[in-house]
Write a protein that holds these residues in place. Structure first.
Motif, PDB file in Angstrom:
ATOM      1  N   UNK A 113      -4.766   6.260  -6.206  1.00  0.00           N
ATOM      2  CA  UNK A 113      -4.720   4.849  -6.551  1.00  0.00           C
ATOM      3  C   UNK A 113      -4.273   4.087  -5.323  1.00  0.00           C
ATOM      4  N   UNK A 114      -5.112   3.172  -4.869  1.00  0.00           N
ATOM      5  CA  UNK A 114      -4.785   2.349  -3.712  1.00  0.00           C
ATOM      6  C   UNK A 114      -4.621   0.913  -4.181  1.00  0.00           C
ATOM      7  N   UNK A 115      -3.476   0.311  -3.900  1.00  0.00           N
ATOM      8  CA  UNK A 115      -3.227  -1.085  -4.234  1.00  0.00           C
ATOM      9  C   UNK A 115      -3.321  -1.898  -2.960  1.00  0.00           C
ATOM     10  N   UNK A 116      -4.239  -2.857  -2.950  1.00  0.00           N
ATOM     11  CA  UNK A 116      -4.423  -3.718  -1.786  1.00  0.00           C
ATOM     12  C   UNK A 116      -3.511  -4.930  -1.948  1.00  0.00           C
ATOM     13  N   UNK A 117      -2.563  -5.094  -1.035  1.00  0.00           N
ATOM     14  CA  UNK A 117      -1.587  -6.180  -1.111  1.00  0.00           C
ATOM     15  C   UNK A 117      -1.843  -7.189   0.002  1.00  0.00           C
ATOM     16  N   UNK A 118      -1.306  -8.375  -0.216  1.00  0.00           N
ATOM     17  CA  UNK A 118      -1.451  -9.439   0.774  1.00  0.00           C
ATOM     18  C   UNK A 118      -0.309 -10.409   0.633  1.00  0.00           C
ATOM     19  N   UNK A 119      -0.497 -11.421  -0.208  1.00  0.00           N
ATOM     20  CA  UNK A 119       0.578 -12.386  -0.451  1.00  0.00           C
ATOM     21  C   UNK A 119       1.753 -11.677  -1.127  1.00  0.00           C
ATOM     22  N   UNK A 120       2.954 -11.843  -0.563  1.00  0.00           N
ATOM     23  CA  UNK A 120       4.140 -11.196  -1.128  1.00  0.00           C
ATOM     24  C   UNK A 120       4.050  -9.686  -1.108  1.00  0.00           C
ATOM     25  N   UNK A 121       3.401  -9.139  -0.083  1.00  0.00           N
ATOM     26  CA  UNK A 121       3.132  -7.697  -0.052  1.00  0.00           C
ATOM     27  C   UNK A 121       4.392  -6.864  -0.191  1.00  0.00           C
ATOM     28  N   UNK A 122       5.458  -7.252   0.513  1.00  0.00           N
ATOM     29  CA  UNK A 122       6.683  -6.451   0.458  1.00  0.00           C
ATOM     30  C   UNK A 122       7.250  -6.382  -0.959  1.00  0.00           C
ATOM     31  N   UNK A 123       7.231  -7.517  -1.667  1.00  0.00           N
ATOM     32  CA  UNK A 123       7.752  -7.534  -3.037  1.00  0.00           C
ATOM     33  C   UNK A 123       6.874  -6.719  -3.975  1.00  0.00           C
ATOM     34  N   UNK A 124       5.560  -6.866  -3.830  1.00  0.00           N
ATOM     35  CA  UNK A 124       4.643  -6.123  -4.693  1.00  0.00           C
ATOM     36  C   UNK A 124       4.793  -4.630  -4.471  1.00  0.00           C
ATOM     37  N   UNK A 125       4.846  -4.223  -3.219  1.00  0.00           N
ATOM     38  CA  UNK A 125       4.970  -2.796  -2.908  1.00  0.00           C
ATOM     39  C   UNK A 125       6.306  -2.245  -3.394  1.00  0.00           C
ATOM     40  N   UNK A 126       7.377  -3.039  -3.268  1.00  0.00           N
ATOM     41  CA  UNK A 126       8.684  -2.577  -3.756  1.00  0.00           C
ATOM     42  C   UNK A 126       8.668  -2.392  -5.271  1.00  0.00           C
ATOM     43  N   UNK A 127       7.972  -3.286  -5.978  1.00  0.00           N
ATOM     44  CA  UNK A 127       7.926  -3.204  -7.449  1.00  0.00           C
ATOM     45  C   UNK A 127       7.171  -1.976  -7.929  1.00  0.00           C
ATOM     46  N   UNK A 128       6.260  -1.458  -7.101  1.00  0.00           N
ATOM     47  CA  UNK A 128       5.436  -0.314  -7.516  1.00  0.00           C
ATOM     48  C   UNK A 128       5.922   1.012  -6.927  1.00  0.00           C
ATOM     49  N   UNK A 129       7.037   0.976  -6.234  1.00  0.00           N
ATOM     50  CA  UNK A 129       7.572   2.222  -5.693  1.00  0.00           C
ATOM     51  C   UNK A 129       7.863   3.199  -6.824  1.00  0.00           C
ATOM     52  N   UNK A 130       7.581   4.456  -6.593  1.00  0.00           N
ATOM     53  CA  UNK A 130       7.819   5.479  -7.603  1.00  0.00           C
ATOM     54  C   UNK A 130       6.663   5.694  -8.550  1.00  0.00           C
ATOM     55  N   UNK A 131       5.573   4.905  -8.396  1.00  0.00           N
ATOM     56  CA  UNK A 131       4.420   5.067  -9.286  1.00  0.00           C
ATOM     57  C   UNK A 131       3.308   5.889  -8.644  1.00  0.00           C
ATOM     58  N   UNK A 132       3.596   6.490  -7.494  1.00  0.00           N
ATOM     59  CA  UNK A 132       2.647   7.389  -6.829  1.00  0.00           C
ATOM     60  C   UNK A 132       1.347   6.674  -6.483  1.00  0.00           C
ATOM     61  N   UNK A 133       1.490   5.511  -5.834  1.00  0.00           N
ATOM     62  CA  UNK A 133       0.323   4.775  -5.377  1.00  0.00           C
ATOM     63  C   UNK A 133       0.372   4.639  -3.861  1.00  0.00           C
ATOM     64  N   UNK A 134      -0.797   4.412  -3.266  1.00  0.00           N
ATOM     65  CA  UNK A 134      -0.923   4.161  -1.835  1.00  0.00           C
ATOM     66  C   UNK A 134      -1.178   2.667  -1.643  1.00  0.00           C
ATOM     67  N   UNK A 135      -0.664   2.116  -0.551  1.00  0.00           N
ATOM     68  CA  UNK A 135      -0.830   0.689  -0.297  1.00  0.00           C
ATOM     69  C   UNK A 135      -1.714   0.448   0.917  1.00  0.00           C
ATOM     70  N   UNK A 136      -2.505  -0.622   0.822  1.00  0.00           N
ATOM     71  CA  UNK A 136      -3.308  -1.082   1.957  1.00  0.00           C
ATOM     72  C   UNK A 136      -3.087  -2.583   2.079  1.00  0.00           C
ATOM     73  N   UNK A 137      -2.843  -3.062   3.287  1.00  0.00           N
ATOM     74  CA  UNK A 137      -2.576  -4.480   3.502  1.00  0.00           C
ATOM     75  C   UNK A 137      -3.853  -5.227   3.867  1.00  0.00           C
ATOM     76  N   UNK A 138      -4.053  -6.366   3.221  1.00  0.00           N
ATOM     77  CA  UNK A 138      -5.095  -7.303   3.633  1.00  0.00           C
ATOM     78  C   UNK A 138      -4.375  -8.481   4.288  1.00  0.00           C
TER      79      UNK A 138
END
Length: 492
Positions: free
Chosen positions: A65-90
């Motif tokens: 599962x890859x979550x593409x973040x952009x606006x508020x990326x740090x907050x979004x990624x912090x909220x999903x920590x521990x859910x075994x997802x990968x992040x990609x920044x736009x």
């Protein structure tokens, strides 16, 4: 974007058993929310919107599962920590096609790719599973999820050919008058074969916004001779997104109805489902009764045979079997043992642990304390940082004075103790088994087992005080108290 590639390999379709990777697009700013909180983190029934998309992917057994973040990326990624997802920044907001490519670079390849959206939490596992089966059975290279609306304004329209095949997706701004009258709309959810990242690299930005649109993938697949189809679902609310607070509230209403219906079909009685708020993370056993206005949040768990009274609130609380939570009680981070009853108007704060058969009555507050089997605290008490032994009785108005202005201290109260009303136990203090504390006492020293503590001031009665006091009261006051003149005359 990269330049067009001359050769795009064909893929033999292998059915639902193919590995599935999921890309969740969650980079949008959501300015219409008018909030400092990133749009994707606004909650619907206990989960941030983006977490619902992640849960849907997990329910499908996604390989990655890859979550593409952009606006508020740090907050979004912090909220999903521990859910075994990968992040990609736009980093640059260049359109959905560009966002997809950012996520696709993180994929292992060799599997189907599903695109979901971080602001569309309503898609059910059953719908997505049905879409996968359709995709495999029809040997599609790309399947787009669609539905119908009488007025599909704002959505891209699905344009079909003479035989019902999907020819293209036309955006609202580019649609003709005839196309604007089409009711089948593009949800933006796509299931594609492993060629999707390579074909996405061919998307151009020759449009008014100079953005790369993921919708162009459909025509690219068709240009390469691949089969494209639409999976049309009957309920358009499943692909509803939230761009402002009004739409967010509507999503929450729809999701709450789904959650409540699931519990009722599993054997839970909701007296009034329209006023009962239950978050998705709550577990409720059959034969539980929940009265109107109740709120159950977090990881609360309610066992069989229990009842939750009207307008009570549970947060991260475990309720044992055959427990009664009476109306207007608030429980947060508490454990209530089998056969206990709480309230009305009781408050159990984090660390409150009630054993079997405990009675906690109205206006009792408990914090970081354990009450063992059969303890009774009927009304008007504060019990903080305490251990209370089995069958002990706590009288009305009792408090444990646990804070000295700097540190918290514990009270240790044994089994079978009787604490009289309006007693103050100044921690740290120990009260032995079977001890008594006389009503109105202030206890600052340990009480031995079987002893009685009396911590009162010496009472002194002053004879005749009332007559002397009231004799000095003015006649105007006396006229407002008819009983007074008669009483004074009897004293003379």
């Amino acid at each position: 974007m990269t330049q067009p590639q001359p050769n795009v390999p064909s893929v033999a379709h292998a059915g639902p058993g193919r590995p599935l990777d999921v890309i969740v697009l969650a980079a949008g700013a959501g300015t219409r929310m008018r909030s400092k909180l990133p749009k994707m983190l606004h909650e619907v029934c206990g989960r941030p919107m983006v977490a619902w998309a992640v849960k849907a992917a997990q329910d499908l057994g996604a390989r990655q599962i890859v979550v593409v973040t952009g606006h508020g990326a740090e907050q979004v990624e912090a909220a999903l920590q521990g859910l075994n997802v990968t992040f990609a920044r736009q980093s640059e907001q260049l359109g959905t096609g560009h966002a997809f490519l950012m996520g696709a670079r993180k994929l292992p390849g060799g599997g189907d790719v599903l695109v979901l959206y971080g602001d569309s939490p309503m898609l059910s596992r059953e719908t997505l599973q049905a879409m996968r089966r359709f995709h495999a059975a029809e040997a599609n290279a790309l399947t787009v999820l669609t539905s119908h609306l009488p007025d599909a304004s704002g959505y891209g329209r699905i344009v079909r050919g003479e035989h019902g095949e999907v020819e293209r997706i036309v955006e609202q701004k580019a649609a003709s008058e005839d196309e604007l009258r089409l009711t089948e709309f593009n949800s933006g959810v796509y299931l594609m074969d492993e060629r999707a990242p390579e074909l996405a690299a061919l998307i151009g930005n020759d449009n008014a916004a100079q953005e790369y649109y993921l919708t162009d993938l459909l025509s690219l697949y068709r240009q390469h001779g691949a089969r494209v189809a639409a999976f049309c679902i009957p309920d358009p609310s499943e692909v509803m997104g939230a761009n402002d607070r009004v739409q967010l509230a509507e999503l929450a209403r729809l999701m709450q109805r789904r959650i409540n219906e699931r519990h009722m079909r599993a054997g839970v009685t909701l007296r009034d489902p329209t006023t009962t708020y239950i978050e998705d993370t709550v577990t409720i056993a059959p034969d539980v009764v929940i009265e109107p206005g109740a709120v159950l949040r977090g990881h609360s768990d309610v066992a069989s045979g229990s009842s939750i009274g009207a307008y009570s609130s549970l947060m991260d609380t475990k309720i044992g079997e055959n427990v009664q939570i009476r109306p207007h009680s608030v429980l947060d981070g508490a454990v209530v043992g089998e056969g206990s009853d709480v309230g009305p108007f009781a408050r159990l704060r984090p660390g409150a642990v009630l054993d079997r058969g405990v009675h906690v009555g109205n206006f009792v507050e408990i914090k970081n304390s354990s009450l063992e089997r059969g303890v009774k605290a009927g009304h008007l008490a504060y019990l903080g940082d305490a251990r209370i032994g089995a069958e002990t009785n706590i009288g009305a108005g009792t408090i444990t004075a646990n804070f000295d202005g700097v540190n918290k201290h514990r009270s240790e109260i044994g089994a079978g103790v009787f604490i009289g009303s309006n007693s103050t136990l100044i921690a740290p203090v120990r009260i032995g088994d079977a001890a008594f504390v006389a009503g109105g006492s202030t206890v600052s020293q340990d009480v031995p087992e079987g002893a009685m503590a009396v911590g009162r001031g010496v009472q002194r009665n002053v004879e005749g005080w009332s007559r002397r006091y009231w004799s000095k009261v003015s006649g105007e006051v006396a006229r407002k108290l008819p009983w007074l003149s008669g009483w004074l005359s009897r004293q003379s």
